[in-house]
Design an enzyme around this catalytic site. Sequence first.
Site, PDB file in Angstrom:
ATOM      1  N   GLY A  46      -0.377  11.132   0.846  1.00 42.47           N
ATOM      2  CA  GLY A  46       0.908  11.768   1.763  1.00 42.47           C
ATOM      3  C   GLY A  46       1.434  10.532   2.225  1.00 42.47           C
ATOM      4  O   GLY A  46       1.434   9.162   1.433  1.00 42.47           O
ATOM      5  N   GLU A  47       1.606  10.436   3.398  1.00 44.41           N
ATOM      6  CA  GLU A  47       2.302   9.189   4.294  1.00 44.41           C
ATOM      7  C   GLU A  47       1.302   9.033   5.289  1.00 44.41           C
ATOM      8  O   GLU A  47       1.064   9.527   6.178  1.00 44.41           O
ATOM      9  CB  GLU A  47       3.682   9.387   4.805  1.00 44.41           C
ATOM     10  CG  GLU A  47       4.338   8.190   5.216  1.00 44.41           C
ATOM     11  CD  GLU A  47       4.411   7.121   4.243  1.00 44.41           C
ATOM     12  OE1 GLU A  47       4.210   6.121   4.816  1.00 44.41           O
ATOM     13  OE2 GLU A  47       4.893   7.470   2.842  1.00 44.41           O
ATOM     14  N   SER A  48       0.273   7.726   5.103  1.00 43.03           N
ATOM     15  CA  SER A  48      -0.573   7.399   5.769  1.00 43.03           C
ATOM     16  C   SER A  48       0.008   7.223   7.601  1.00 43.03           C
ATOM     17  O   SER A  48      -0.758   7.750   8.538  1.00 43.03           O
ATOM     18  CB  SER A  48      -1.276   6.266   5.598  1.00 43.03           C
ATOM     19  OG  SER A  48      -0.423   5.044   5.572  1.00 43.03           O
ATOM     20  N   CYS A  77      -5.676   8.258  -1.671  1.00 47.52           N
ATOM     21  CA  CYS A  77      -4.588   7.331  -1.550  1.00 47.52           C
ATOM     22  C   CYS A  77      -4.423   7.280  -0.405  1.00 47.52           C
ATOM     23  O   CYS A  77      -5.217   6.246   0.638  1.00 47.52           O
ATOM     24  CB  CYS A  77      -3.355   7.787  -2.375  1.00 47.52           C
ATOM     25  SG  CYS A  77      -2.155   7.017  -2.657  1.00 47.52           S
ATOM     26  N   ARG A 104      -1.201  -1.321   2.145  1.00 44.36           N
ATOM     27  CA  ARG A 104      -0.444  -0.228   1.863  1.00 44.36           C
ATOM     28  C   ARG A 104       0.573  -0.356   0.463  1.00 44.36           C
ATOM     29  O   ARG A 104       1.184  -1.601   0.755  1.00 44.36           O
ATOM     30  CB  ARG A 104       0.144   0.270   3.103  1.00 44.36           C
ATOM     31  CG  ARG A 104      -0.316   1.043   4.068  1.00 44.36           C
ATOM     32  CD  ARG A 104       0.063   1.504   5.211  1.00 44.36           C
ATOM     33  NE  ARG A 104       0.954   2.694   4.777  1.00 44.36           N
ATOM     34  CZ  ARG A 104       2.412   2.815   5.297  1.00 44.36           C
ATOM     35  NH1 ARG A 104       2.755   2.109   6.047  1.00 44.36           N
ATOM     36  NH2 ARG A 104       3.173   3.829   4.814  1.00 44.36           N
ATOM     37  N   ILE A 134       0.422   6.284  -7.295  1.00 44.53           N
ATOM     38  CA  ILE A 134       1.719   6.671  -6.487  1.00 44.53           C
ATOM     39  C   ILE A 134       1.645   5.896  -5.284  1.00 44.53           C
ATOM     40  O   ILE A 134       1.070   6.313  -4.212  1.00 44.53           O
ATOM     41  CB  ILE A 134       1.823   8.109  -6.241  1.00 44.53           C
ATOM     42  CG1 ILE A 134       1.531   8.980  -7.574  1.00 44.53           C
ATOM     43  CG2 ILE A 134       3.209   8.547  -5.831  1.00 44.53           C
ATOM     44  CD1 ILE A 134       1.554  10.387  -7.522  1.00 44.53           C
ATOM     45  N   ARG A 135       2.385   4.562  -5.420  1.00 43.11           N
ATOM     46  CA  ARG A 135       2.709   3.968  -4.350  1.00 43.11           C
ATOM     47  C   ARG A 135       1.201   3.735  -3.729  1.00 43.11           C
ATOM     48  O   ARG A 135       0.974   4.042  -2.309  1.00 43.11           O
ATOM     49  CB  ARG A 135       3.767   4.494  -3.108  1.00 43.11           C
ATOM     50  CG  ARG A 135       5.165   4.351  -3.548  1.00 43.11           C
ATOM     51  CD  ARG A 135       6.080   4.783  -2.621  1.00 43.11           C
ATOM     52  NE  ARG A 135       5.890   6.375  -2.404  1.00 43.11           N
ATOM     53  CZ  ARG A 135       5.471   6.825  -1.164  1.00 43.11           C
ATOM     54  NH1 ARG A 135       5.382   5.781  -0.119  1.00 43.11           N
ATOM     55  NH2 ARG A 135       5.228   7.849  -0.932  1.00 43.11           N
ATOM     56  N   HIS A 170      -5.147   9.417  -7.596  1.00 41.69           N
ATOM     57  CA  HIS A 170      -4.953  11.092  -7.204  1.00 41.69           C
ATOM     58  C   HIS A 170      -5.410  11.848  -8.473  1.00 41.69           C
ATOM     59  O   HIS A 170      -4.659  12.372  -9.190  1.00 41.69           O
ATOM     60  CB  HIS A 170      -3.554  11.312  -7.178  1.00 41.69           C
ATOM     61  CG  HIS A 170      -2.677  10.917  -5.897  1.00 41.69           C
ATOM     62  ND1 HIS A 170      -2.637  11.510  -4.722  1.00 41.69           N
ATOM     63  CD2 HIS A 170      -1.923   9.782  -5.821  1.00 41.69           C
ATOM     64  CE1 HIS A 170      -2.099  11.008  -3.876  1.00 41.69           C
ATOM     65  NE2 HIS A 170      -1.647   9.925  -4.339  1.00 41.69           N
ATOM     66  N   GLU A 172      -6.575  14.762  -8.176  1.00 44.43           N
ATOM     67  CA  GLU A 172      -6.170  16.038  -7.981  1.00 44.43           C
ATOM     68  C   GLU A 172      -4.875  16.569  -8.820  1.00 44.43           C
ATOM     69  O   GLU A 172      -4.686  17.641  -9.381  1.00 44.43           O
ATOM     70  CB  GLU A 172      -6.042  16.612  -6.530  1.00 44.43           C
ATOM     71  CG  GLU A 172      -4.972  16.284  -5.801  1.00 44.43           C
ATOM     72  CD  GLU A 172      -4.907  14.446  -5.354  1.00 44.43           C
ATOM     73  OE1 GLU A 172      -5.795  13.860  -5.814  1.00 44.43           O
ATOM     74  OE2 GLU A 172      -3.825  14.309  -4.964  1.00 44.43           O
TER      75      GLU A 172
HETATM   76  N1  GLN Z   1       2.088   4.747   0.205  1.00 42.78           N
HETATM   77  C1  GLN Z   1       1.578   5.682   0.872  1.00 42.78           C
HETATM   78  C2  GLN Z   1       1.066   5.125   2.560  1.00 42.78           C
HETATM   79  O1  GLN Z   1       1.026   4.245   2.645  1.00 42.78           O
HETATM   80  C3  GLN Z   1       0.280   6.428   0.067  1.00 42.78           C
HETATM   81  C4  GLN Z   1       0.942   7.187  -0.997  1.00 42.78           C
HETATM   82  C5  GLN Z   1       0.054   8.328  -1.509  1.00 42.78           C
HETATM   83  O2  GLN Z   1      -0.674   9.023  -0.870  1.00 42.78           O
HETATM   84  N2  GLN Z   1       0.197   8.700  -2.684  1.00 42.78           N
HETATM   85  O3  GLN Z   1       0.706   5.994   3.311  1.00 42.78           O
END
Ligand code: GLN
Length: 191
Positions: A46-48, A77, A104, A134-135, A170, A172
């Site tokens: 998600g977005e940390s 992630c 990150r 993914i990022r 990921h 999942e």
């Molecule tokens: N880039 C996101 C972060 O820094 C992590 C991305 C992800 O969980 N797929 O939080």
Amino acid sequence: MKIGVLALQGNYKMHNYVLESIGIKPVNVRYPYELDNVEGLVIPGGESTTMSILMNRMGFYKPLQSFANDYPVFGTCAGLILMSEKVVDTELESLGLLDVQVERNGYGRQINSNTVDIEFELNNMNYTIPGSFIRAPKIVSYGDSIKVLAMSDETPIIVKNKQHLGISFHPELDNISILHEYIFIGATTNK
Ligand code: GLN
């Protein structure tokens, strides 16, 4: 067996499906007291930064750290970022469950997100699985307590520390359950 999935933000639903596929009952955890009913926890992607703000607001840090003394925590992630010892590029309170330092978005932006083959060995079996980045965070350094289970481009991407597991991609999203199975079901045999 009931395993919690931290459901404050991000892609926790796919973890529910993967856990169900291996006979584990997922419990979406939104309040710290819900940790009392589970025997392990997934921290999803998600977005940390957002997740850490919500964790702070809900008072998750201390209860989750003491939960982790007894039970496995598995971060994918953004979950890995939150489990790390230190985030090198952002002011972000992490849990310190895995002795790794992470950057990150260390593999670049969304446009650089990709899927590569990941090879690793668990309990004397060899696996090749797709790894969707993914990022993703990059592990830039790690301590002696860390066991590296898989690398890609000379960088650790699956790491273990006591009963905890952190990965930068990921599984999942590709319906891969072997890592969930390893850390939650095999936890007593894979120390
Ligand atoms: N880039 C996101 C972060 O820094 C992590 C991305 C992800 O969980 N797929 O939080």
